[in-house]
Scaffold this active site. Sequence first.
Site, PDB file in Angstrom:
ATOM      1  N   GLY A 174       0.839  -1.191   0.000  1.00 38.32           N
ATOM      2  CA  GLY A 174       0.000   0.000   0.000  1.00 38.32           C
ATOM      3  C   GLY A 174       0.872   1.238   0.000  1.00 38.32           C
ATOM      4  O   GLY A 174       1.740   1.393   0.868  1.00 38.32           O
ATOM      5  N   VAL A 204       3.723  -1.281   3.769  1.00 44.29           N
ATOM      6  CA  VAL A 204       3.283   0.093   3.533  1.00 44.29           C
ATOM      7  C   VAL A 204       4.473   0.932   3.094  1.00 44.29           C
ATOM      8  O   VAL A 204       5.531   0.906   3.734  1.00 44.29           O
ATOM      9  CB  VAL A 204       2.647   0.704   4.795  1.00 44.29           C
ATOM     10  CG1 VAL A 204       2.374   2.194   4.596  1.00 44.29           C
ATOM     11  CG2 VAL A 204       1.348  -0.015   5.145  1.00 44.29           C
ATOM     12  N   LYS A 205       4.287   1.648   2.005  1.00 46.04           N
ATOM     13  CA  LYS A 205       5.297   2.602   1.542  1.00 46.04           C
ATOM     14  C   LYS A 205       4.833   3.997   1.936  1.00 46.04           C
ATOM     15  O   LYS A 205       3.734   4.422   1.588  1.00 46.04           O
ATOM     16  CB  LYS A 205       5.476   2.510   0.022  1.00 46.04           C
ATOM     17  CG  LYS A 205       6.445   3.547  -0.557  1.00 46.04           C
ATOM     18  CD  LYS A 205       6.553   3.389  -2.068  1.00 46.04           C
ATOM     19  CE  LYS A 205       7.387   4.505  -2.690  1.00 46.04           C
ATOM     20  NZ  LYS A 205       7.503   4.357  -4.163  1.00 46.04           N
ATOM     21  N   SER A 206       5.668   4.689   2.706  1.00 48.17           N
ATOM     22  CA  SER A 206       5.297   6.008   3.196  1.00 48.17           C
ATOM     23  C   SER A 206       6.526   6.903   3.167  1.00 48.17           C
ATOM     24  O   SER A 206       7.538   6.559   2.567  1.00 48.17           O
ATOM     25  CB  SER A 206       4.714   5.888   4.613  1.00 48.17           C
ATOM     26  OG  SER A 206       4.185   7.123   5.048  1.00 48.17           O
TER      27      SER A 206
END
Length: 294
Positions: A174, A204-206
């Site tokens: 995500g 998760v890529k943030s």
Amino acid sequence: MADNIGNKAAHDYHLDIAPAQEGFYVKGAAHSDWGMQNRLSRIFNPSSGNTVMLAFDHGYIMGPTAGLERVDLVIPALAPYVDVLMGTKGVIRSCIPPTIPAAKCVRLTYDSTVLYDDMSNGGGFSCDMENAIRMNADCVAVQTFIGAPGESRSLELLCRTADASARYGIPTLGVVAVGKQMERTERFFLLATRVLAENGANIVKSYYCDGFERVAAACPVPIVIAGGKKLPEPEALEMAYRAIQEGAHGVDMGRNIFQSDCPAGMAQAIGKVVHEGYTAAQAYEVYEEVKNRN
């Protein structure tokens, strides 16, 4: 029903307590089936528990990007220095040799192009799960717009992808999108990363931010930080080092690698930070050595 009224501010992040891994080293994946864990082990190096991803999907909204005019020449040459290649189905098929051993993350969604001021309004599936399986994808990626007009639609795409990918043991990445009007604060990333994980993202890529250690602690799956805009090499390495020290399990860099004066040197330097615990200064020496050698 939960709402946003009368809540107490979260504060018990227990930063001194490591997450329980329960027999498998990737955060949040202890109860996944064999196929999911096998693919995650291709993404996250078993020795370090971390990953270096190389994103080259910029052309799907920007067209030719500086450093990616010839994907077929640039990305295969960098593949030996990274764990995962992240791109679109069209470019992976046309420009990436199938003999390259690096794991492949296929973007499943599209957004509006740079011709629109607000790229969160568009979007839909650009690749279905059957197509991703046919490409032997190790991971699939979905962009999400938390706090933007396209939030509901992008979360629906994430949920549908997470359900479909779980059926076949393929991890879902995500991606937290940050538009021009979206804040880049600890409060925002605490919300966005948790929302993606709660809706089924396995990774998760943030973005890195002040207070990142709390963001990482509160997210029940691994966070991989985005490189974002091109930074001077020492700054990009420092950001990667701080993120890993504060709980990130990898970086997904694009422009900070392929737009570097020495992309191969930068990819190798990032790998030293992510997998071997090099400081930014130590990794920069690696970058300079490779650059001078070439």
